[in-house]
Every structure is written in C-alpha cells, then in structure tokens.
Design a protein around this motif. Structure first.
Motif, PDB file in Angstrom:
ATOM      1  N   ASP A 183       0.510  -2.148   4.922  1.00 30.30           N
ATOM      2  CA  ASP A 183       0.807  -0.718   5.498  1.00 30.30           C
ATOM      3  C   ASP A 183       2.035  -0.258   6.403  1.00 30.30           C
ATOM      4  O   ASP A 183       1.907   0.498   6.872  1.00 30.30           O
ATOM      5  N   GLU A 184       3.067  -1.300   6.040  1.00 28.45           N
ATOM      6  CA  GLU A 184       4.312  -1.030   6.816  1.00 28.45           C
ATOM      7  C   GLU A 184       5.443  -0.926   5.896  1.00 28.45           C
ATOM      8  O   GLU A 184       5.409  -1.087   4.743  1.00 28.45           O
ATOM      9  N   ILE A 185       6.478  -0.719   6.522  1.00 25.49           N
ATOM     10  CA  ILE A 185       7.944  -0.363   6.049  1.00 25.49           C
ATOM     11  C   ILE A 185       8.935  -1.399   6.921  1.00 25.49           C
ATOM     12  O   ILE A 185       8.776  -1.088   8.251  1.00 25.49           O
ATOM     13  N   VAL A 186       9.770  -1.992   6.392  1.00 24.79           N
ATOM     14  CA  VAL A 186      10.748  -2.721   7.213  1.00 24.79           C
ATOM     15  C   VAL A 186      12.223  -1.913   6.789  1.00 24.79           C
ATOM     16  O   VAL A 186      12.387  -1.613   5.631  1.00 24.79           O
ATOM     17  N   VAL A 187      12.459  -1.430   7.772  1.00 30.38           N
ATOM     18  CA  VAL A 187      13.859  -0.474   7.872  1.00 30.38           C
ATOM     19  C   VAL A 187      14.983  -1.295   8.480  1.00 30.38           C
ATOM     20  O   VAL A 187      14.692  -1.610   9.786  1.00 30.38           O
ATOM     21  N   GLY A 188      16.140  -1.687   7.881  1.00 31.69           N
ATOM     22  CA  GLY A 188      17.122  -2.290   8.456  1.00 31.69           C
ATOM     23  C   GLY A 188      18.664  -1.647   8.384  1.00 31.69           C
ATOM     24  O   GLY A 188      18.949  -0.898   7.325  1.00 31.69           O
ATOM     25  N   LEU A 189      19.544  -2.038   9.257  1.00 35.13           N
ATOM     26  CA  LEU A 189      21.068  -1.810   9.186  1.00 35.13           C
ATOM     27  C   LEU A 189      21.610  -3.023   9.073  1.00 35.13           C
ATOM     28  O   LEU A 189      21.100  -3.999  10.144  1.00 35.13           O
ATOM     29  N   ALA A 190      22.727  -3.114   8.563  1.00 36.30           N
ATOM     30  CA  ALA A 190      23.646  -4.395   8.557  1.00 36.30           C
ATOM     31  C   ALA A 190      24.959  -3.916   8.709  1.00 36.30           C
ATOM     32  O   ALA A 190      25.213  -2.862   8.199  1.00 36.30           O
TER      33      ALA A 190
ATOM     34  N   ASP B  87       0.662  -1.443   0.021  1.00 45.69           N
ATOM     35  CA  ASP B  87       0.055   0.032  -0.132  1.00 45.69           C
ATOM     36  C   ASP B  87       0.862   1.253   0.006  1.00 45.69           C
ATOM     37  O   ASP B  87       0.387   2.365   0.110  1.00 45.69           O
ATOM     38  N   GLY B  88       2.290   1.264   0.095  1.00 46.95           N
ATOM     39  CA  GLY B  88       3.022   2.339  -0.076  1.00 46.95           C
ATOM     40  C   GLY B  88       3.813   2.333  -1.520  1.00 46.95           C
ATOM     41  O   GLY B  88       3.706   1.638  -2.347  1.00 46.95           O
ATOM     42  N   GLU B  89       4.731   3.164  -1.516  1.00 43.42           N
ATOM     43  CA  GLU B  89       5.707   3.413  -2.539  1.00 43.42           C
ATOM     44  C   GLU B  89       7.116   3.208  -2.054  1.00 43.42           C
ATOM     45  O   GLU B  89       7.344   3.437  -0.806  1.00 43.42           O
ATOM     46  N   VAL B  90       7.962   2.779  -3.107  1.00 43.92           N
ATOM     47  CA  VAL B  90       9.412   2.751  -2.772  1.00 43.92           C
ATOM     48  C   VAL B  90       9.832   4.035  -2.121  1.00 43.92           C
ATOM     49  O   VAL B  90      10.742   4.123  -1.398  1.00 43.92           O
ATOM     50  N   GLU B  91       9.419   5.229  -2.649  1.00 45.96           N
ATOM     51  CA  GLU B  91       9.848   6.493  -2.325  1.00 45.96           C
ATOM     52  C   GLU B  91       9.501   6.801  -0.680  1.00 45.96           C
ATOM     53  O   GLU B  91      10.197   7.478  -0.138  1.00 45.96           O
ATOM     54  N   HIS B  92       8.590   5.881  -0.078  1.00 45.61           N
ATOM     55  CA  HIS B  92       8.235   6.294   1.326  1.00 45.61           C
ATOM     56  C   HIS B  92       9.550   5.661   1.911  1.00 45.61           C
ATOM     57  O   HIS B  92       9.973   6.096   3.155  1.00 45.61           O
ATOM     58  N   GLY B  93       9.843   4.309   1.626  1.00 42.37           N
ATOM     59  CA  GLY B  93      11.267   3.859   2.264  1.00 42.37           C
ATOM     60  C   GLY B  93      12.495   4.747   2.106  1.00 42.37           C
ATOM     61  O   GLY B  93      13.054   4.906   3.022  1.00 42.37           O
ATOM     62  N   SER B  94      12.558   5.242   0.836  1.00 43.19           N
ATOM     63  CA  SER B  94      13.701   5.842   0.513  1.00 43.19           C
ATOM     64  C   SER B  94      13.773   7.195   1.166  1.00 43.19           C
ATOM     65  O   SER B  94      14.721   7.571   1.725  1.00 43.19           O
ATOM     66  N   ALA B  95      12.590   7.718   1.635  1.00 35.91           N
ATOM     67  CA  ALA B  95      12.371   8.986   2.271  1.00 35.91           C
ATOM     68  C   ALA B  95      13.055   9.009   3.757  1.00 35.91           C
ATOM     69  O   ALA B  95      13.687   9.697   4.309  1.00 35.91           O
ATOM     70  N   LEU B  96      12.791   7.516   4.327  1.00 36.35           N
ATOM     71  CA  LEU B  96      13.370   7.542   5.572  1.00 36.35           C
ATOM     72  C   LEU B  96      14.840   7.088   5.669  1.00 36.35           C
ATOM     73  O   LEU B  96      15.360   7.452   6.520  1.00 36.35           O
ATOM     74  N   ILE B  97      15.424   6.379   4.667  1.00 38.72           N
ATOM     75  CA  ILE B  97      16.785   5.860   4.957  1.00 38.72           C
ATOM     76  C   ILE B  97      17.660   6.680   3.934  1.00 38.72           C
ATOM     77  O   ILE B  97      18.787   6.843   4.230  1.00 38.72           O
ATOM     78  N   HIS B  98      17.166   7.452   3.041  1.00 37.55           N
ATOM     79  CA  HIS B  98      18.144   8.480   2.140  1.00 37.55           C
ATOM     80  C   HIS B  98      18.231   9.843   2.588  1.00 37.55           C
ATOM     81  O   HIS B  98      18.063  10.729   1.880  1.00 37.55           O
ATOM     82  N   THR B  99      18.465   9.869   3.842  1.00 40.60           N
ATOM     83  CA  THR B  99      18.645  11.280   4.350  1.00 40.60           C
ATOM     84  C   THR B  99      19.748  10.998   5.608  1.00 40.60           C
ATOM     85  O   THR B  99      19.945  10.143   6.073  1.00 40.60           O
ATOM     86  N   LEU B 100      20.574  12.377   5.641  1.00 41.30           N
ATOM     87  CA  LEU B 100      21.615  12.193   6.738  1.00 41.30           C
ATOM     88  C   LEU B 100      20.954  12.250   8.161  1.00 41.30           C
ATOM     89  O   LEU B 100      21.568  11.701   9.056  1.00 41.30           O
ATOM     90  N   LYS B 101      19.708  12.612   8.332  1.00 43.60           N
ATOM     91  CA  LYS B 101      19.044  12.168   9.517  1.00 43.60           C
ATOM     92  C   LYS B 101      19.002  10.847  10.054  1.00 43.60           C
ATOM     93  O   LYS B 101      19.036  10.602  11.267  1.00 43.60           O
TER      94      LYS B 101
END
Length: 183
Positions: free
Chosen positions: A158-165, A86-100
């Motif tokens: 309606d979710e996003i999985v955000v991860g670090l490795a 139900d989301g867009e790739v841009e939603h995930g990119s918005a969270l991880i592709h920022t210096l914040k």
C-alpha cells in the motif's frame, strides 16, 4: 501525506575503464516511501484531488534534499515512482508527472528540460533504474545515464516510493560523438 521514511545516498565513481575519474563522478538519490493515497479504494476515477494535495509538497520536500546530497551543481536529473502491489502504476505517475511535483526540482537545478522518469508497480525490494538526462539539453549524449536503486523493505503493498536523482556530470569517461554529428 503519510511518509514512512526518506532514504538518501550518493555514489562516487573514482575509476572507470581502468582509468581515474578526476574529479569524481557523483550521483545522488533521495527517495520517500509514502502511503499510497489511492490504495485499497478500488478504481479511483479522479486522481486530481490527490495530485493537488500531495504532488507539490512531495516535490518541495525532495528537491532540496537531493540538491544537498549531491553537494555540487546539477548537470543531469531524473525521477521515479514505484507503486506497491495494491496500487496502479497510474498512482505513481499521478504524483510525479505533474508540474506541481517536477517544477520544484527544475527550479532547484535551474533546468529547462523534461525530467526523465521510470515508473512501475512492484513488490518490496525491487530494483529499478532512474534515467538521467542533461538539465538544459536532452540531446547531450554524455549525460544520458541511469542509477540503479533498491529499497529492501519498500514499497509495501500500500505504498509508493517516489524519488529524485541528480548527477554533477555526465557518464564517467564519456566519449560518444555529439548527436549533432550524425546526419
């Protein structure tokens, strides 16, 4: 930020190519499964308010967890965002592709290079590979690697999985010539 769960795991490679790996090759992954703040709202033109609200706290939450899970100095690192249907790739990119978001991990790893990333939209249970590169020199071939990840129940639509490795070393038994050797 509505987080449903956080998943952490490590992988220790003890043999590769029929030979012992000593010391072991350890990689750690930490994933947060969160409610997509933009899902179900139609096309959202301005993602900045959500980035401002969620990206930094998410980076601050995940960075120390992956450092602790690895339990060793970080030599390679990467990030991921998998957005439910139900989301867009841009939603995930918005969270991880920022210096914040990324600077929390860069500081924790004493890193200077860009974080390599994977982002995609997919149903729960999808497999994705998080790419990793060296923390200070992305041209070091031995540290070009990836780790495969899958959560059986995420992301929901309606979710996003955000991860670090993070990896404590390069690939086990790496033996390619340095990039600088090619002319």
């Amino acid at each position: 930020m509505n987080i449903r769960k956080i998943v952490s795991y490590t992988e220790d490679v003890l043999t590769e190519g029929g030979r012992p790996v000593d010391p072991r090759a350890r990689t750690a992954v930490v994933l947060a499964v969160l409610q997509n703040p933009w899902a179900g709202r139609g096309f959202v033109e301005d993602l900045a308010p959500g980035i401002e609200e969620f990206a930094s706290p998410l980076g601050a939450l995940l960075a120390p967890r992956v450092v602790a899970a690895l339990g060793a100095p970080i030599e390679a690192y990467g990030k991921a965002a998998v957005v439910g249907l139900d989301g867009e790739v841009e939603h995930g990119s918005a969270l991880i592709h920022t210096l914040k978001f990324g600077d929390h991990f860069r500081q924790a790893a004493s890193a200077t290079t860009l974080l390599p990333a994977v982002e995609k939209r997919a149903a729960a249970g999808t497999t994705f590979d998080i790419p990793l590169k060296h923390i200070t020199d992305a041209t070091i071939r031995s540290h070009h690697q990836s780790i495969e990840v899958r959560l059986a129940d995420a992301p929901r639509a309606d979710e996003i999985v955000v991860g670090l490795a993070a990896a404590a070393q390069g690939r086990p038994q790496a033996r390619l010539a340095p990039l600088s050797s090619e002319r």
